[in-house]
Scaffold this motif. Sequence first.
Motif, PDB file in Angstrom:
ATOM      1  N   UNK A 219       0.803  -1.222   0.000  1.00  0.00           N
ATOM      2  CA  UNK A 219       0.000   0.000   0.000  1.00  0.00           C
ATOM      3  C   UNK A 219       0.837   1.274   0.000  1.00  0.00           C
ATOM      4  N   UNK A 220       2.151   1.153   0.179  1.00  0.00           N
ATOM      5  CA  UNK A 220       3.019   2.319   0.280  1.00  0.00           C
ATOM      6  C   UNK A 220       3.480   2.745  -1.114  1.00  0.00           C
ATOM      7  N   UNK A 221       2.890   3.818  -1.637  1.00  0.00           N
ATOM      8  CA  UNK A 221       3.204   4.272  -2.994  1.00  0.00           C
ATOM      9  C   UNK A 221       4.666   4.678  -3.158  1.00  0.00           C
ATOM     10  N   UNK A 222       5.247   5.273  -2.136  1.00  0.00           N
ATOM     11  CA  UNK A 222       6.654   5.687  -2.205  1.00  0.00           C
ATOM     12  C   UNK A 222       7.546   4.456  -2.350  1.00  0.00           C
ATOM     13  N   UNK A 223       7.322   3.457  -1.510  1.00  0.00           N
ATOM     14  CA  UNK A 223       8.111   2.226  -1.600  1.00  0.00           C
ATOM     15  C   UNK A 223       7.924   1.570  -2.967  1.00  0.00           C
ATOM     16  N   UNK A 224       6.687   1.431  -3.398  1.00  0.00           N
ATOM     17  CA  UNK A 224       6.413   0.752  -4.671  1.00  0.00           C
ATOM     18  C   UNK A 224       7.097   1.450  -5.848  1.00  0.00           C
ATOM     19  N   UNK A 225       7.102   2.770  -5.847  1.00  0.00           N
ATOM     20  CA  UNK A 225       7.755   3.516  -6.935  1.00  0.00           C
ATOM     21  C   UNK A 225       9.264   3.301  -6.909  1.00  0.00           C
ATOM     22  N   UNK A 226       9.858   3.353  -5.733  1.00  0.00           N
ATOM     23  CA  UNK A 226      11.316   3.219  -5.617  1.00  0.00           C
ATOM     24  C   UNK A 226      11.780   1.783  -5.856  1.00  0.00           C
ATOM     25  N   UNK A 227      10.931   0.797  -5.578  1.00  0.00           N
ATOM     26  CA  UNK A 227      11.316  -0.613  -5.681  1.00  0.00           C
ATOM     27  C   UNK A 227      10.941  -1.247  -7.013  1.00  0.00           C
ATOM     28  N   UNK A 228      10.352  -0.486  -7.911  1.00  0.00           N
ATOM     29  CA  UNK A 228       9.939  -1.041  -9.202  1.00  0.00           C
ATOM     30  C   UNK A 228      11.145  -1.678  -9.889  1.00  0.00           C
ATOM     31  N   UNK A 229      11.003  -2.958 -10.245  1.00  0.00           N
ATOM     32  CA  UNK A 229      12.066  -3.689 -10.910  1.00  0.00           C
ATOM     33  C   UNK A 229      12.976  -4.479  -9.979  1.00  0.00           C
TER      34      UNK A 229
END
Length: 137
Positions: free
Chosen positions: A18-28
């Motif tokens: 649910x953490x958009x910041x984490x998801x954006x930074x961890x993409x890939x």
Amino acid sequence: MYVFSKEWIDTLAEALKKDDVYQAKAKGFDSSYQFIVEPVPKKGVTEQRACGLNLPQCDETWEGIRPNTDYVMTASYAIFYDIMTGKIGATWAITTRKAKVKGNLAKLLKYTGAINRYVEVLGQVEGEFEGDFGKAD
């Protein structure tokens, strides 16, 4: 719920999803990550704990040691307690060899922003500490 239990790792996975910041930074990043927590018998933690999850999707979690995990972080319960309560940083624990990380460190460094956010979210997940750590401030 106790820290490093199946219920706790499931809660961490949901928070990371649910953490958009984490998801954006961890993409890939697309890796499995496991904690191995060594006991501290003098402080009332007498058994090893282990749990893990797939990142960044957080679509699978597990309790226990899983072979062939991409990244494994091993430390004593005391060191994990200090990291999770903000007394020490994860990077400091690793560079001083208080915690050991196995895996592709070059890839891990590429995702430093994601790892920093992961640690922030980790510190926000409620959980009960065991032994004397549960009695600490």
